[in-house]
Design a protein around this motif. Structure first.
Motif, mmCIF file in Angstrom:
data_model
loop_
_atom_site.group_PDB
_atom_site.id
_atom_site.type_symbol
_atom_site.label_atom_id
_atom_site.label_comp_id
_atom_site.label_asym_id
_atom_site.label_seq_id
_atom_site.Cartn_x
_atom_site.Cartn_y
_atom_site.Cartn_z
ATOM 1 N N ALA A 48 11.269 -27.480 -11.612
ATOM 2 C CA ALA A 48 10.648 -26.465 -11.950
ATOM 3 C C ALA A 48 11.324 -25.186 -12.803
ATOM 4 O O ALA A 48 10.415 -24.667 -13.286
ATOM 5 C CB ALA A 48 10.709 -25.641 -10.432
ATOM 6 N N ASP A 49 12.313 -25.518 -13.313
ATOM 7 C CA ASP A 49 12.977 -24.701 -13.997
ATOM 8 C C ASP A 49 12.425 -25.029 -15.592
ATOM 9 O O ASP A 49 11.986 -25.870 -16.103
ATOM 10 C CB ASP A 49 14.518 -25.337 -14.501
ATOM 11 C CG ASP A 49 15.301 -24.314 -15.557
ATOM 12 O OD1 ASP A 49 14.425 -23.546 -16.088
ATOM 13 O OD2 ASP A 49 16.363 -24.601 -15.610
ATOM 14 N N PRO A 50 11.659 -23.824 -16.164
ATOM 15 C CA PRO A 50 10.930 -23.914 -17.589
ATOM 16 C C PRO A 50 11.738 -24.694 -18.643
ATOM 17 O O PRO A 50 11.229 -25.360 -19.506
ATOM 18 C CB PRO A 50 10.696 -22.628 -17.772
ATOM 19 C CG PRO A 50 10.840 -21.952 -16.380
ATOM 20 C CD PRO A 50 11.657 -22.644 -15.863
ATOM 21 N N GLY A 51 13.144 -24.424 -18.471
ATOM 22 C CA GLY A 51 13.808 -25.277 -19.635
ATOM 23 C C GLY A 51 13.908 -26.778 -19.560
ATOM 24 O O GLY A 51 14.398 -27.421 -20.636
ATOM 25 N N THR A 52 13.299 -27.411 -18.428
ATOM 26 C CA THR A 52 13.678 -28.875 -18.394
ATOM 27 C C THR A 52 12.464 -29.241 -19.058
ATOM 28 O O THR A 52 12.477 -30.678 -19.508
ATOM 29 C CB THR A 52 13.624 -29.337 -16.965
ATOM 30 O OG1 THR A 52 12.578 -28.938 -16.301
ATOM 31 C CG2 THR A 52 14.869 -28.603 -15.979
ATOM 32 N N GLY A 53 11.541 -28.786 -19.341
ATOM 33 C CA GLY A 53 10.262 -29.158 -20.082
ATOM 34 C C GLY A 53 9.299 -30.058 -19.126
ATOM 35 O O GLY A 53 8.162 -30.435 -19.543
ATOM 36 N N VAL A 54 9.656 -29.937 -17.771
ATOM 37 C CA VAL A 54 8.510 -30.484 -16.841
ATOM 38 C C VAL A 54 7.202 -29.961 -17.054
ATOM 39 O O VAL A 54 6.263 -30.328 -16.729
ATOM 40 C CB VAL A 54 9.046 -31.022 -15.564
ATOM 41 C CG1 VAL A 54 8.124 -31.479 -14.597
ATOM 42 C CG2 VAL A 54 10.351 -31.922 -15.630
ATOM 43 N N ARG A 55 7.420 -28.564 -16.867
ATOM 44 C CA ARG A 55 6.328 -27.678 -16.863
ATOM 45 C C ARG A 55 5.448 -27.781 -17.982
ATOM 46 O O ARG A 55 4.206 -28.002 -17.742
ATOM 47 C CB ARG A 55 6.848 -26.215 -16.759
ATOM 48 C CG ARG A 55 7.159 -25.740 -15.019
ATOM 49 C CD ARG A 55 7.540 -24.382 -15.070
ATOM 50 N NE ARG A 55 7.933 -23.890 -13.625
ATOM 51 C CZ ARG A 55 8.191 -22.558 -13.569
ATOM 52 N NH1 ARG A 55 7.828 -21.641 -14.268
ATOM 53 N NH2 ARG A 55 8.599 -22.162 -12.208
ATOM 54 N N SER A 56 5.912 -27.871 -18.932
ATOM 55 C CA SER A 56 5.162 -28.084 -20.179
ATOM 56 C C SER A 56 4.624 -29.359 -20.187
ATOM 57 O O SER A 56 3.337 -29.409 -20.701
ATOM 58 C CB SER A 56 6.017 -27.824 -21.570
ATOM 59 O OG SER A 56 6.997 -28.497 -21.629
ATOM 60 N N SER A 57 5.101 -30.189 -19.811
ATOM 61 C CA SER A 57 4.587 -31.741 -19.832
ATOM 62 C C SER A 57 3.423 -31.946 -18.546
ATOM 63 O O SER A 57 2.665 -32.600 -18.841
ATOM 64 C CB SER A 57 5.703 -32.708 -19.350
ATOM 65 O OG SER A 57 6.735 -32.835 -20.463
ATOM 66 N N ALA A 58 3.545 -30.954 -17.551
ATOM 67 C CA ALA A 58 2.570 -30.975 -16.540
ATOM 68 C C ALA A 58 1.061 -30.701 -17.058
ATOM 69 O O ALA A 58 0.269 -31.322 -16.391
ATOM 70 C CB ALA A 58 3.066 -30.102 -15.409
ATOM 71 N N PHE A 61 0.214 -34.408 -19.194
ATOM 72 C CA PHE A 61 0.452 -35.517 -18.373
ATOM 73 C C PHE A 61 0.128 -35.532 -16.605
ATOM 74 O O PHE A 61 0.190 -34.572 -15.992
ATOM 75 C CB PHE A 61 2.025 -36.093 -18.479
ATOM 76 C CG PHE A 61 2.499 -36.382 -19.940
ATOM 77 C CD1 PHE A 61 2.101 -37.679 -20.637
ATOM 78 C CD2 PHE A 61 3.082 -35.567 -20.426
ATOM 79 C CE1 PHE A 61 2.419 -37.815 -21.767
ATOM 80 C CE2 PHE A 61 3.460 -35.796 -21.957
ATOM 81 C CZ PHE A 61 3.122 -36.901 -22.421
ATOM 82 N N ASP A 62 -0.426 -36.671 -16.197
ATOM 83 C CA ASP A 62 -0.783 -36.721 -14.786
ATOM 84 C C ASP A 62 0.372 -37.113 -13.861
ATOM 85 O O ASP A 62 0.482 -36.637 -12.806
ATOM 86 C CB ASP A 62 -1.978 -37.709 -14.707
ATOM 87 C CG ASP A 62 -2.527 -37.553 -13.439
ATOM 88 O OD1 ASP A 62 -2.884 -36.291 -12.843
ATOM 89 O OD2 ASP A 62 -2.591 -38.576 -12.510
ATOM 90 N N LEU A 63 1.366 -37.581 -14.550
ATOM 91 C CA LEU A 63 2.645 -37.939 -13.901
ATOM 92 C C LEU A 63 3.845 -38.197 -14.609
ATOM 93 O O LEU A 63 3.586 -38.618 -15.930
ATOM 94 C CB LEU A 63 2.249 -39.556 -13.405
ATOM 95 C CG LEU A 63 2.927 -40.113 -12.021
ATOM 96 C CD1 LEU A 63 2.597 -39.139 -10.772
ATOM 97 C CD2 LEU A 63 2.758 -41.637 -11.764
ATOM 98 N N VAL A 64 4.853 -37.663 -14.395
ATOM 99 C CA VAL A 64 5.930 -37.879 -14.924
ATOM 100 C C VAL A 64 6.911 -38.666 -14.147
ATOM 101 O O VAL A 64 7.128 -38.428 -13.247
ATOM 102 C CB VAL A 64 6.835 -36.289 -15.054
ATOM 103 C CG1 VAL A 64 8.141 -36.493 -15.762
ATOM 104 C CG2 VAL A 64 6.022 -35.400 -15.699
ATOM 105 N N ASP A 65 7.486 -39.806 -14.868
ATOM 106 C CA ASP A 65 8.312 -40.873 -14.429
ATOM 107 C C ASP A 65 9.601 -40.852 -15.187
ATOM 108 O O ASP A 65 9.869 -41.076 -16.156
ATOM 109 C CB ASP A 65 7.483 -42.331 -14.532
ATOM 110 C CG ASP A 65 8.506 -43.467 -14.065
ATOM 111 O OD1 ASP A 65 9.274 -43.134 -13.155
ATOM 112 O OD2 ASP A 65 7.934 -44.483 -14.694
#
Length: 228
Positions: A48-58, A61-65
């Protein structure tokens, strides 16, 4: 929500699953007992940390692997939340994606109707009166350098730093107020972030001997962690 997660876990190769809120709090989980909730909370806070980039990738992308040597972490973005799964390395992602698409609708419906469970708490990472509680530990070797002991500092791993930042919704801090809830002894100490190869230090406050003595805290005992 637990029923939905248990259904996901029936997919071959899924070890466990959880739902975390936008701030990284674990809302519900279905993991084997050997997985301590503090570990799950640390992973959720990192995602959930904005710094990891998962939020922007979300958004794209429909799925992060996320693939590792011994397994995979699969992240499914939900409305104002995330679905995280720990999976075996050889899991069939196409089969899993079908189940996750079905689960997404059910979970978002629960979230939208406000019927999600209250965030879970664990002894190793509990919010008590809006204060984070983490276990203390001590590194026996000199991997983190002599300055750690010499200057009476505490230390945290990058994962713990992200967990604290997510809990208090702030940036990286260089000092922490640590309190032994049993004795009431407290102090503000400088903190260094160390890269430990051993993940067992994640979700813990690493203490030098002088701080252990000052707070009268033993290895594994709980500390309340606050921003000074």
């Amino acid at each position: 929500m637990d029923d939905v997660l248990q259904q996901i876990n029936t997919v071959p190769g899924v070890i466990g699953s959880l739902v975390c809120g936008a701030a990284g709090e674990v809302v519900a989980h279905a993991f084997p007992p050997l997985f301590d909730l503090s570990i799950l909370q640390g992973v959720a806070a990192t995602v959930a940390d904005p710094g990891t980039g998962v939020r922007s990738s979300a958004g794209a992308f429909d799925l992060v692997d996320l693939r590792y040597q011994d397994g995979r972490i699969v992240v499914k973005p939900l409305r104002e939340a995330f679905l995280l799964l720990l999976c075996a390395k050889a899991i069939n992602l196409q089969v899993l994606a079908i189940s996750l698409n079905v689960a997404k609708g059910k979970l978002e419906s629960l979230i939208g109707e406000g019927r999600t469970e209250a965030p879970l708490a664990a002894p190793a990472a509990a919010a008590i009166l809006d204060v984070l509680t983490l276990p203390a530990c001590h590194i026996q070797n000199s991997a983190i350098g002599g300055s750690f002991e010499q200057f009476g500092m505490a230390a945290i791993t990058p994962a713990t730093s992200r967990q604290i930042s997510a809990f208090y919704r702030t940036g990286t801090t260089k000092k922490l107020r640590l309190t032994n809830p049993d004795s009431g002894l407290s102090g503000i100490f400088a903190v260094m972030v160390v890269n430990e190869n051993d993940a067992s230090s994640d979700g813990k406050i690493i203490l030098c001997k002088s701080i252990e003595k000052k707070l009268r805290i033993s290895d594994g005992a709980s500390l309340t962690v606050e921003l000074p």
